[in-house]
Enzyme design. Structure first.
Site, PDB file in Angstrom:
ATOM      1  N   GLU A 248      -4.262 -12.856 -78.007  1.00  0.00           N
ATOM      2  CA  GLU A 248      -4.225 -13.406 -79.528  1.00  0.00           C
ATOM      3  C   GLU A 248      -2.974 -12.799 -79.991  1.00  0.00           C
ATOM      4  OE1 GLU A 248      -7.859 -11.820 -80.899  1.00  0.00           O
ATOM      5  OE2 GLU A 248      -8.977 -13.284 -79.829  1.00  0.00           O
ATOM      6  N   LYS A 250      -1.212 -10.205 -82.538  1.00  0.00           N
ATOM      7  CA  LYS A 250      -1.665  -9.018 -83.333  1.00  0.00           C
ATOM      8  C   LYS A 250      -0.969  -9.152 -84.810  1.00  0.00           C
ATOM      9  CE  LYS A 250      -2.138  -4.140 -83.566  1.00  0.00           C
ATOM     10  NZ  LYS A 250      -1.919  -3.837 -84.737  1.00  0.00           N
TER      11      LYS A 250
END
Ligand code: AMP
Length: 556
Positions: A248, A250
């Protein structure tokens, strides 16, 4: 009923010993002798907390309210109080000194010392926290004044420190957890687990006594300690470690934990403060979630007109704002990116693997509020996502272990963060200097400190100037105004409640600061509003970083 004097004597003893084991022994023996209600209160008091994060009550007492109460209760000149502050730098000692001088004249002589119990003090603190509206300041002062009027000098010392939640006896969350484990012969890990799930030390202490620690679990409307990330050494080594990772972005934003209980929504910040009222658009977004009840974890990001994340300071403004919230929400709109789920429709899901939690999350929320995630073990794929995150102005990547459970309060290898390398330390702001000329009304440079874990004392490591504009400096000054403990000429001493992330070029030995170290070319990166003093870097870390530098040619 245990007297507050007993608690004050305990604090005095704990303050006087330097080893953490001795401190734990003393606290454990004391807690063991208390009734349940006192046990719950004292477990928080001893670490300088009046109300646990889940209670939603906040004291709202700064040094100025405290000094006003002392002034009124002793009738001595304000000058005298200022002088005592200048010489001791400790609001607790000032309170003790003032109360010592007060006797045996006036109101106090009439009342005599009241033999306050722990619960009496707690009840007054409740009244202080509940005071609201225009006259709330006055009500807070009066309640404190009442306590000082009936207290002995030693009691006053710790009432004052508790009122501003700055105990200075070297017992933090870890110390209380170990004391509870010791007092009731429980496993420290079970105590820690229960605390991470409930954020309520009082509840944990009572459960430890009863032997029901393992029955405590996730509760709707009680903030849960957030799972944290470790710094990965780079994409290839992180993927070596994880194999396939859930990848993902950050995000460069602020963490939120959202509790949805039918139409009712509560939002907690990274420090588990209730910030619901400041974030109306996030409340609206959470209401759309297709679940009766849920606890969700995510990041809010302030997106500017250029589509890039705004500076972290802008998000902080949103989190702090109490009035004209909707207007500020238009200037600094927040976007929600959810990445985890902790609880769904009456049951905790922390023990499910990440992939299963992710499916649950996808089933109940709109993709617009979901952090995109890719499952891959390919460094090129991860590298491309990393590049796009940085181009979009975010911090880097999170690589998560797809089969890992949600571990509240744990910073482990199951979440690895990848970001560009920069040497920074998170240090407490313990003092500041007023500027000169045009900037005379702003606090311009800030004194930094770190905790010596062995003694619990905060030691200084030098100064950082902010390089901020006048406008930003004015805001910064406002943030610190209520934390001023004492004014000494051009300098102020501050309660160590704000953490700065500071970049530096090198750590050097220095006789000029009490830590024995100084930072070369320190520069403010951001205010770490998400960190408390306990989570800031310690002297031990500073020393280990210093030693690690040697390889790069620094002499000892
Ligand atoms: P750090 O504060 O550097 O330890 O990094 C951890 C923080 O990154 C978390 O507390 C979140 O606020 C933030 N964060 C941003 N994006 C994510 C994400 N996708 N997953 C988890 N945390 C994230």
């Amino acid at each position: 009923m245990t007297g507050f004097l007993g608690f004050a004597q305990l604090c005095q003893k704990v303050e006087g010993v330097s080893g953490s084991l001795e401190k734990i022994e003393l606290v454990a023996a004391f807690l063991n002798g208390l009734e349940d209600s006192e046990l719950a209160v004292a477990s928080n008091f001893v670490m300088g907390v009046v109300f646990s994060a889940s209670s939603e009550l906040v004291m709202g007492v700064g040094p100025s309210i405290l000094y006003e109460a002392l002034l009124r209760s002793c009738g001595c000149p304000a000058e005298q109080i200022s002088e005592m502050l200048r010489s001791t730098g400790d609001p607790g000692l000032v309170a003790a000194g003032v109360v010592e001088k007060r006797r045996p004249i006036g109101f106090a002589a009439f009342m005599g010392e009241m033999q306050l119990s722990i619960m009496d003090v707690y009840q007054r603190f409740l009244a202080i926290a509940r005071a609201s509206g225009k006259r709330s300041q006055d009500a807070k002062v009066k309640n404190l004044q009442f306590l000082f009027s009936g207290a002995s000098a030693l009691e006053a010392q710790y009432i004052a420190r508790l009122a501003i939640e700055d105990m200075r006896i070297g017992v933090g969350e870890g110390g209380v957890r170990d004391s509870i484990a010791r007092a009731f012969s429980r496993d420290a890990e079970d105590v820690e687990r229960a605390y991470n799930l409930t954020s309520d030390m009082g509840l944990v202490a009572i459960a430890a006594r009863k032997g029901t620690l393992l029955e405590l679990g996730v509760m709707l409307n009680h903030p849960i300690k957030m799972m944290l990330a470790q710094l990965g050494e780079g994409i290839p080594s992180a993927l070596d470690e994880l194999g396939i990772a859930a990848i993902e972005w950050k995000y460069d934003g602020a963490r939120v934990q959202i509790h949805k209980d039918k139409e009712m929504v509560r939002i907690f910040s990274r420090r588990l403060e209730n910030v619901t009222a400041s974030l109306p658009e996030i409340v609206r977004a959470a209401r759309q979630i297709r679940a009766e009840s849920a606890i969700l974890d995510g990041e809010v990001v302030a997106i500017g007109k250029d589509g890039r994340p705004m500076a972290f300071q802008e998000i902080l403004k949103r989190f702090r704002r109490k009035y004209n919230v909707e207007k500020l929400a238009q200037q600094i709109p927040l976007h929600l990116f959810l990445f985890d789920i902790i609880y769904l429709d009456g049951r905790s899901v922390v023990d499910l693997p990440l992939t299963e939690r992710r499916s649950l999350l996808e089933n109940i929320c709109d993709p617009t509020i979901l952090a995109p995630q890719v499952l891959s073990g390919n460094p090129d794929t991860a590298g491309e996502i990393y590049r796009r995150a940085l181009v979009a102005g975010h911090e880097g990547l999170m690589l998560k272990n797809p089969s890992s459970i949600y571990a509240p309060g744990k910073r482990g290898k199951n979440w690895l963060k990848i970001k560009p390398v920069m040497e920074t330390l998170d240090l407490a702001v313990i003092g500041a200097k007023w500027g000169e000329g045009r900037r005379a009304s702003f606090l311009g440079s800030y004194r930094l400190g770190c905790m010596d874990q062995e003694t619990g004392k905060i030691l200084d490591v030098g100064w950082v100037a902010t390089g901020l504009t006048d406008y930003a400096l004015a805001e910064m000054t406002e943030m610190f105004r209520d934390l001023i403990i004492v004014q000494k000429g051009m300098e102020v001493e501050l309660k160590a409640a704000v953490i700065f992330e500071v970049a530096y070029e090198e750590i050097q030995k220095s006789p000029n600061y009490s830590s024995g170290y100084a930072l070369r070319f320190p520069r403010l990166v951001r205010v770490r509003d998400d960190k408390s003093l306990e989570e800031a870097d310690t002297l031990e870390r500073l020393v280990s970083l210093y030693r690690g530098q040697r390889g790069r040619g620094n002499s000892a």
